[in-house]
Design an enzyme around this catalytic site. Structure first.
Site, PDB file in Angstrom:
ATOM      1  CG  HIS A 116      40.065 -84.163  -4.012  1.00 43.49           C
ATOM      2  ND1 HIS A 116      39.187 -83.181  -3.608  1.00 43.49           N
ATOM      3  CD2 HIS A 116      41.090 -83.131  -4.392  1.00 43.49           C
ATOM      4  CE1 HIS A 116      39.420 -82.003  -3.825  1.00 43.49           C
ATOM      5  NE2 HIS A 116      40.656 -81.922  -4.087  1.00 43.49           N
ATOM      6  CG  HIS A 143      40.877 -78.068  -5.429  1.00 42.11           C
ATOM      7  ND1 HIS A 143      42.489 -77.918  -5.235  1.00 42.11           N
ATOM      8  CD2 HIS A 143      40.891 -77.746  -6.624  1.00 42.11           C
ATOM      9  CE1 HIS A 143      43.131 -77.325  -6.387  1.00 42.11           C
ATOM     10  NE2 HIS A 143      41.935 -77.320  -7.374  1.00 42.11           N
ATOM     11  CE1 TYR A 186      48.847 -80.242  -6.870  1.00 40.56           C
ATOM     12  CE2 TYR A 186      47.598 -78.077  -6.229  1.00 40.56           C
ATOM     13  CZ  TYR A 186      47.852 -79.543  -6.082  1.00 40.56           C
ATOM     14  OH  TYR A 186      46.780 -80.507  -5.543  1.00 40.56           O
TER      15      TYR A 186
HETATM   16  C1  TV7 Z   1      44.546 -81.841  -2.889  1.00 39.92           C
HETATM   17  N1  TV7 Z   1      43.199 -79.379 -11.894  1.00 39.92           N
HETATM   18  C2  TV7 Z   1      43.874 -81.357  -5.253  1.00 39.92           C
HETATM   19  C3  TV7 Z   1      43.456 -80.829  -6.325  1.00 39.92           C
HETATM   20  C4  TV7 Z   1      43.033 -81.520  -7.644  1.00 39.92           C
HETATM   21  C5  TV7 Z   1      42.733 -81.063  -9.073  1.00 39.92           C
HETATM   22  C6  TV7 Z   1      42.978 -80.553 -11.828  1.00 39.92           C
HETATM   23  C7  TV7 Z   1      44.646 -80.535 -13.241  1.00 39.92           C
HETATM   24  C8  TV7 Z   1      45.609 -80.991 -14.057  1.00 39.92           C
HETATM   25  C9  TV7 Z   1      45.877 -82.458 -14.407  1.00 39.92           C
HETATM   26  C10 TV7 Z   1      46.784 -82.958 -15.066  1.00 39.92           C
HETATM   27  C11 TV7 Z   1      47.888 -81.659 -15.715  1.00 39.92           C
HETATM   28  C12 TV7 Z   1      46.653 -80.106 -14.700  1.00 39.92           C
HETATM   29  C13 TV7 Z   1      47.421 -78.041 -14.949  1.00 39.92           C
HETATM   30  C14 TV7 Z   1      44.332 -79.169 -12.739  1.00 39.92           C
HETATM   31  C15 TV7 Z   1      38.274 -82.143 -14.718  1.00 39.92           C
HETATM   32  C16 TV7 Z   1      39.415 -82.708 -15.448  1.00 39.92           C
HETATM   33  C17 TV7 Z   1      40.341 -81.864 -16.085  1.00 39.92           C
HETATM   34  C18 TV7 Z   1      43.242 -84.069 -16.658  1.00 39.92           C
HETATM   35  C19 TV7 Z   1      44.266 -83.476 -17.750  1.00 39.92           C
HETATM   36  N2  TV7 Z   1      47.473 -80.661 -15.361  1.00 39.92           N
HETATM   37  C20 TV7 Z   1      43.997 -80.906  -4.156  1.00 39.92           C
HETATM   38  C21 TV7 Z   1      42.171 -81.834  -9.931  1.00 39.92           C
HETATM   39  C22 TV7 Z   1      41.644 -81.125 -11.216  1.00 39.92           C
HETATM   40  C23 TV7 Z   1      47.066 -84.262 -15.162  1.00 39.92           C
HETATM   41  N3  TV7 Z   1      40.879 -81.995 -12.117  1.00 39.92           N
HETATM   42  O1  TV7 Z   1      42.801 -80.419  -3.585  1.00 39.92           O
HETATM   43  C24 TV7 Z   1      48.069 -84.722 -15.998  1.00 39.92           C
HETATM   44  O2  TV7 Z   1      46.461 -78.685 -14.218  1.00 39.92           O
HETATM   45  O3  TV7 Z   1      39.773 -80.547 -13.052  1.00 39.92           O
HETATM   46  C25 TV7 Z   1      40.034 -81.436 -13.067  1.00 39.92           C
HETATM   47  C26 TV7 Z   1      39.404 -82.719 -14.148  1.00 39.92           C
HETATM   48  C27 TV7 Z   1      39.568 -84.235 -16.155  1.00 39.92           C
HETATM   49  C28 TV7 Z   1      41.036 -84.408 -16.022  1.00 39.92           C
HETATM   50  N4  TV7 Z   1      41.752 -83.465 -16.812  1.00 39.92           N
HETATM   51  C29 TV7 Z   1      41.940 -82.374 -15.996  1.00 39.92           C
HETATM   52  O4  TV7 Z   1      44.890 -79.732  -4.156  1.00 39.92           O
HETATM   53  C30 TV7 Z   1      45.667 -82.271  -2.984  1.00 39.92           C
HETATM   54  N5  TV7 Z   1      43.787 -81.324 -12.578  1.00 39.92           N
HETATM   55  C31 TV7 Z   1      48.857 -82.299 -16.523  1.00 39.92           C
HETATM   56  C32 TV7 Z   1      48.893 -83.628 -16.712  1.00 39.92           C
HETATM   57 ZN    ZN Z   2      43.874 -78.048  -3.672  1.00 39.11          ZN
HETATM   58 CA    CA Z   3      38.985 -76.461   1.096  1.00 40.99          CA
END
Ligand code: TV7
Ligand code: ZN
Ligand code: CA
Length: 379
Positions: A145, A182, A306
Site C-alpha cells: 500500500h 487487500h 494479523y
Molecule cells: C498489507 N483495517 C495492510 C492492510 C491495511 C488495512 C485497517 C485497521 C486497524 C487500524 C488500527 C487498529 C485496526 C482492527 C483495520 C480507514 C481507516 C480505518 C484507524 C483506527 N485496528 C495489508 C488498513 C485499514 C490502528 N485501514 O494489506 C490503530 O483494525 O480501514 C482503514 C482506514 C482509517 C484509520 N482507522 C482505521 O494487509 C500489509 N486499519 C488499532 C489501532
Molecule cells: Zn492485507
Molecule cells: Ca490482494
C-alpha cells in the site's frame, strides 16, 4: 544471463537476521509476528537445510529508496526519530502529509525498518538478476500500500515497487501476483502505465473495506496490464483453486513473464481479525505450488496476516513447500511452543466458519470482468 530452470531442486535464499526480525517485530500492526514466523521456521529445522541459504538483510541507500519514493519522504523517515528526540513530537500536519498517522503511526526503529525492508527486497531482486538463486523468500516484505511520498495501510515503504523496478534491469516482463486479502493498490499505481509489468490482485471487495479500489471495472487507457479480481466474503480453498486455474493460469500463459513476484499476505486465512475470507494453510500451499510450477525466477514476499501464530504456521508450511519437504503436523517443542495452544498443530482449518458468498453467478461476473481487463495482454 542464461536463466535455465532444468534443476529439480530450486536454489532458495531466505532473507533473515535476528536483528531484522526484532526491527520488524515493532511494526504496530504486526507486533512480534516476525519473531514468531522465523522462530517457528527455525524450530522446524528449515533454516539448517543445505538447499536453503540464509542471507542477512541489507539497508537500501537513500539513492535506491529515491528510485521510487520522494526525497522529502525518505529523508523524513530516516531522521524523524532523532529529530523527535531533540525537538519533541512532529507537528500533526507533517505527519498527516506523510500518512504517518492512525494505521501508520511512527514506531521505534521506523527509519532502520524502512531501509532494511526495502534493501531486502532489492537484494532479492539482485539475486534473481544475477541468477544466483531461483527463489528468494522475504516474509517481512510485501508492503503493497505504501505510496511514493506517503505511508498507507501499515506500509511505510513500498519494497515491492522497488524490487520490481530492480528486476526490470534484467527481465523484460515481470508478473506481480498479490494474494493478500487487500487490494495491491500501491504496486498497481506504480506500474499502471506500463505493459511490461502485469499487476494482478485478488482481494476482498466490499463497501467500507480497505482500500476501496480494485473493483475491476475501471478499465481505461491508463491501465494497460492491470487485472483486479474483486471477491466476496467467505472465499474458500476450492473456489480460489478454481479461480486460479480458470483465470490466472491463462492470463500468465499469454503474458509470459520472465520473473514473478508473489505477495503472499495470509490475512485471507479463516479467523484472521482483519480478513473476510475462509482460506486454509493448504489453500495458500495450492497457490504456491501452481506458481512454482511455472519455473520462473521467483520472489516470495509476505504481507498481511494479523493472527501471528496462524501467519507463522502458514509461512513455515510454505517455506517447507518451497524446499519440497514435508514437515510434521505437530508444532516442534521450542521457546514459543505455548503460542500454538490449544492444539499445537500446524493446521488452520477453513471448514465452515462462514458461507462462501462467491456464488456461481457472482463468479461468472468476475470471469467477465477479468476477461475485459485482460483484453490485449500478450507477450
Ligand atoms: C498489507 N483495517 C495492510 C492492510 C491495511 C488495512 C485497517 C485497521 C486497524 C487500524 C488500527 C487498529 C485496526 C482492527 C483495520 C480507514 C481507516 C480505518 C484507524 C483506527 N485496528 C495489508 C488498513 C485499514 C490502528 N485501514 O494489506 C490503530 O483494525 O480501514 C482503514 C482506514 C482509517 C484509520 N482507522 C482505521 O494487509 C500489509 N486499519 C488499532 C489501532
Ligand atoms: Zn492485507
Ligand atoms: Ca490482494
Amino acid at each position: 544471463h542464461a536463466h535455465t530452470h532444468a534443476h529439480t531442486h530450486a536454489r532458495v535464499a531466505y532473507i533473515y537476521s535476528k536483528d531484522y526480525a526484532a526491527l520488524c517485530s515493532h511494526l504496530p500492526s504486526n507486533l512480534n509476528r516476525s519473531k514468531a514466523v522465523h522462530t517457528l521456521i527455525d524450530a522446524y529445522g528449515l533454516l539448517r537445510l543445505r538447499d536453503l541459504t540464509v542471507i542477512a538483510p541489507r539497508r537500501a541507500t537513500v539513492k535506491e529508496l529515491c528510485r521510487y519514493h520522494s526525497r522529502d519522504y525518505v529523508e523524513f523517515l530516516r531522521q524523524v526519530e532523532e529529530k523527535e528526540r531533540v525537538d519533541g513530537p512532529t507537528d500533526s500536519h507533517t505527519l498527516e502529509e506523510y500518512g504517518l498517522v492512525h494505521d501508520c503511526s511512527i514506531f521505534e526503529g521506523i527509519g532502520d525498518y524502512a531501509e532494511f525492508v526495502a534493501g531486502s527486497t532489492l537484494q532479492a531482486a539482485t539475486f534473481l538478476n544475477e541468477n544466483e538463486f531461483d527463489i528468494v523468500i522475504h516474509w517481512d516484505g510485501g508492503r503493497h500500500h505504501a505510496g511514493k511520498d506517503m505511508a498507507a495501510g501499515f506500509c511505510i515503504v513500498n519494497d515491492i515497487v522497488l524490487g520490481i523496478m530492480e528486476l526490470q534491469k534484467t527481465f523484460d516482463r515481470v508478473l506481480y501476483l498479490d494474494l493478500d486479502v487487500h487490494h495491491g493498490d500501491g504496486v498497481e499505481k506504480a506500474f499502471q502505465f506500463t505493459d511490461k509489468v502485469l499487476t494482478v490482485s485478488l482481494h476482498h471487495f466490499a463497501e467500507g473495506f480497505y482500500p476501496g479500489t480494485g473493483s475491476g471495472k475501471d478499465v481505461s487507457a491508463r491501465s494497460k496490464a492491470v487485472v483486479n479480481v474483486p471477491l466476496r466474503s467467505g472465499l474458500c480453498r476450492k473456489t480460489l483453486s478454481n479461480l486460479f486455474d480458470d483465470l490466472i493460469e491463462p492470463l500468465v500463459a499469454s503474458f509470459n513473464p520472465k520473473a514473478v513476484v508473489l505477495q503472499c499476505g495470509v490475512d485471507g486465512m479463516a479467523g484472521d481479525p482483519l480478513g473476510k475470507w475462509n482460506l486454509s494453510i493448504a489453500s495458500y500451499g495450492d497457490c504456491l505450488q501452481k506458481v512454482m510450477a511455472w519455473k520462473k525466477p521467483l520472489i516470495i514476499l509476505g504481507g498481511g496476516g494479523y493472527n501471528s501464530a496462524a501467519a507463522a504456521r502458514s509461512y513455515a508450511y510454505l517455506t517447507s513447500q518451497v524446499l519440497g519437504r514435508d514437515i510434521s503436523d505437530e508444532i516442534p517443542e521450542h521457546d514459543q511452543f505455548e503460542d500454538y495452544a490449544p492444539d499445537f498443530l500446524l493446521k488452520v482449518e477453513d471448514a465452515g466458519r462462514q458461507p462462501d458468498e462467491n456464488t456461481e453467478s457472482y463468479l461468472s461476473q468476475v470471469r467477465d470482468l477479468v476477461a475485459r481487463q485482460s483484453d490485449g495482454i500478450a507477450s
